[in-house]
Design a protein around this motif. Structure first.
Motif, mmCIF file in Angstrom:
data_model
loop_
_atom_site.group_PDB
_atom_site.id
_atom_site.type_symbol
_atom_site.label_atom_id
_atom_site.label_comp_id
_atom_site.label_asym_id
_atom_site.label_seq_id
_atom_site.Cartn_x
_atom_site.Cartn_y
_atom_site.Cartn_z
ATOM 1 N N ALA A 6 0.930 -1.207 0.078
ATOM 2 C CA ALA A 6 0.130 0.033 0.029
ATOM 3 C C ALA A 6 0.936 1.307 -0.051
ATOM 4 O O ALA A 6 1.725 1.437 0.773
ATOM 5 C CB ALA A 6 -0.834 0.132 1.231
ATOM 6 N N ASP A 7 0.498 2.310 -0.913
ATOM 7 C CA ASP A 7 1.340 3.240 -0.928
ATOM 8 C C ASP A 7 0.380 4.435 -0.569
ATOM 9 O O ASP A 7 -0.556 4.614 -1.018
ATOM 10 C CB ASP A 7 1.716 3.735 -2.585
ATOM 11 N N LEU A 8 0.697 4.955 0.574
ATOM 12 C CA LEU A 8 -0.060 6.058 1.328
ATOM 13 C C LEU A 8 0.286 7.486 1.063
ATOM 14 O O LEU A 8 -0.031 8.337 2.033
ATOM 15 C CB LEU A 8 -0.089 5.718 2.865
ATOM 16 N N ASN A 31 0.809 -0.876 -11.512
ATOM 17 C CA ASN A 31 1.854 -1.162 -10.427
ATOM 18 C C ASN A 31 1.733 -2.282 -9.429
ATOM 19 O O ASN A 31 2.514 -2.305 -8.639
ATOM 20 C CB ASN A 31 2.637 0.223 -9.804
ATOM 21 N N GLN A 32 0.424 -2.864 -9.665
ATOM 22 C CA GLN A 32 0.072 -3.932 -8.685
ATOM 23 C C GLN A 32 -0.035 -3.457 -7.195
ATOM 24 O O GLN A 32 0.505 -4.312 -6.313
ATOM 25 C CB GLN A 32 1.075 -4.958 -8.982
ATOM 26 N N LEU A 261 5.298 5.624 -8.360
ATOM 27 C CA LEU A 261 4.211 5.413 -7.630
ATOM 28 C C LEU A 261 4.576 3.911 -7.131
ATOM 29 O O LEU A 261 4.623 3.010 -7.953
ATOM 30 C CB LEU A 261 3.042 5.442 -8.285
ATOM 31 N N GLY A 262 4.446 3.710 -5.737
ATOM 32 C CA GLY A 262 4.770 2.114 -4.908
ATOM 33 C C GLY A 262 6.249 1.917 -4.971
ATOM 34 O O GLY A 262 6.549 0.831 -4.274
ATOM 35 N N SER A 263 7.044 3.063 -5.038
ATOM 36 C CA SER A 263 8.368 2.887 -4.705
ATOM 37 C C SER A 263 8.628 2.924 -3.236
ATOM 38 O O SER A 263 9.693 2.335 -2.697
ATOM 39 C CB SER A 263 9.297 3.788 -5.333
#
Ligand code: AMP
Ligand code: ZN
Ligand code: FE
Ligand code: FE
Length: 281
Positions: A6-8, A31-32, A261-263
């Motif tokens: 989870a990217d918050l 980006n799953q 995004l998601g890094s």
């Protein structure tokens, strides 16, 4: 199956991000990412349009925002999560921020004009990325910096901040400001949780110490550009304070091109801990 991530922390065209809310959600899907929170600067406008889309794509959406606040003349960013997207307290606070920004941006433009760098507000609006869905936008310094590049006053966004509109630079104006305390209070009144954003940007240890004594609920321990060692420091604080652990990329798109995004992300366990805390409020 892909592990839950989870990217918050990310931004859309509702503030200074490059992608519209819907484009960002599609990117999260590509980006799953399993979980997402959009944290635009001082606005929750994005949530007007993406709730059904996230449900459709199977993305667990946590409402979010990144509020600008000031502590002893230092800019401090505070993340708020989990409020209802139509909550009056949050919406009113966002409206007050919108007024603050109009005045503040005007003051910055006046200072730039005095130094021979006039920019018309229409010129700023013209360079904003065109959204595929309508959203009311929060205009920030990155947009002013882009206009300065376009008009040939500076050669890069970085130069605009470094020479003119960064804090402590000659064309910066703080405008009216909101305190950390009232920001936390507003988030709490909206039944959300308040989190210290990117703690590595806190200017000194005395300020960090003071913030740690405030009634936050969490700290951003994983962040776009943190090294492993850095994470440990913030995780230790979270443990000591019994605070929630959050994290995200601070993805903006082309305005901060090196971050995807998601890094940075949190696990399912950390995400569930946040949900549990919210359910208990
Ligand atoms: P504002 O909220 O309008 O005062 O603008 C602050 C935002 O500008 C920050 O959240 C960053 O996204 C961006 N920013 C701050 N410093 C820089 C910099 N040196 N280069 C590029 N973007 C920056
Ligand atoms: Zn930003
Ligand atoms: Fe920030
Ligand atoms: Fe941010």
């Amino acid at each position: 199956m892909n592990p839950f991530r989870a990217d918050l922390h990310c931004h859309t065209t509702c503030s200074d991000g490059f992608f519209s809310p819907a484009e960002l959600v599609h990117l999260a899907h590509k980006n799953q990412l399993s979980g997402l929170s959009i944290t635009d600067h001082d606005t929750i406008e994005a949530y007007r349009m993406i709730i059904p889309l996230c449900a459709q794509l199977g993305i667990s959406l946590l409402t979010g925002v990144e509020f600008s606040s000031v502590f002893l003349e230092n800019s401090i960013h505070i993340l708020g999560y989990g409020f209802h997207h139509q909550n009056e307290e949050i919406l009113n606070f966002c409206a007050r921020h919108a007024e603050r920004r109009i005045e503040r941006n005007q003051a910055i433009l006046e200072l730039l004009a005095k130094r021979g760098m006039p920019i018309d507000e229409e010129e700023i609006k013209a360079i904003l990325p065109s959204p595929t869905q309508e959203c009311r936008r929060t205009i920030g310094r990155p947009h002013i910096a882009m206009a300065m590049v376009q008009k040939g006053y500076v050669s890069s966004i970085q130069e605009a901040f470094k020479r003119f509109i960064g804090e402590d630079k000659p064309c910066y104006s703080q405008g009216i400001s909101f305190t950390v305390e009232e920001t936390i209070e507003t988030i709490h009144k909206s039944k959300g949780i308040a989190v210290i954003a990117h703690p590595h940007l806190i200017p000194n240890n005395a300020i960090l110490k003071a913030l740690i004594e405030m009634p936050f609920d969490g700290i951003e321990c994983y962040y776009g550009t943190f090294a492993q060692e850095e994470n440990k420091r913030w995780l230790q604080i979270a443990k000591q304070k019994e605070w929630l652990v959050t994290g995200g990329s601070d993805f903006h798109g082309t305005t901060k091109p090196n971050i995807n995004l998601g890094s940075s992300w949190i696990s399912e366990e950390a995400f569930n801990a946040i949900q549990q805390r919210l359910n208990s409020l």
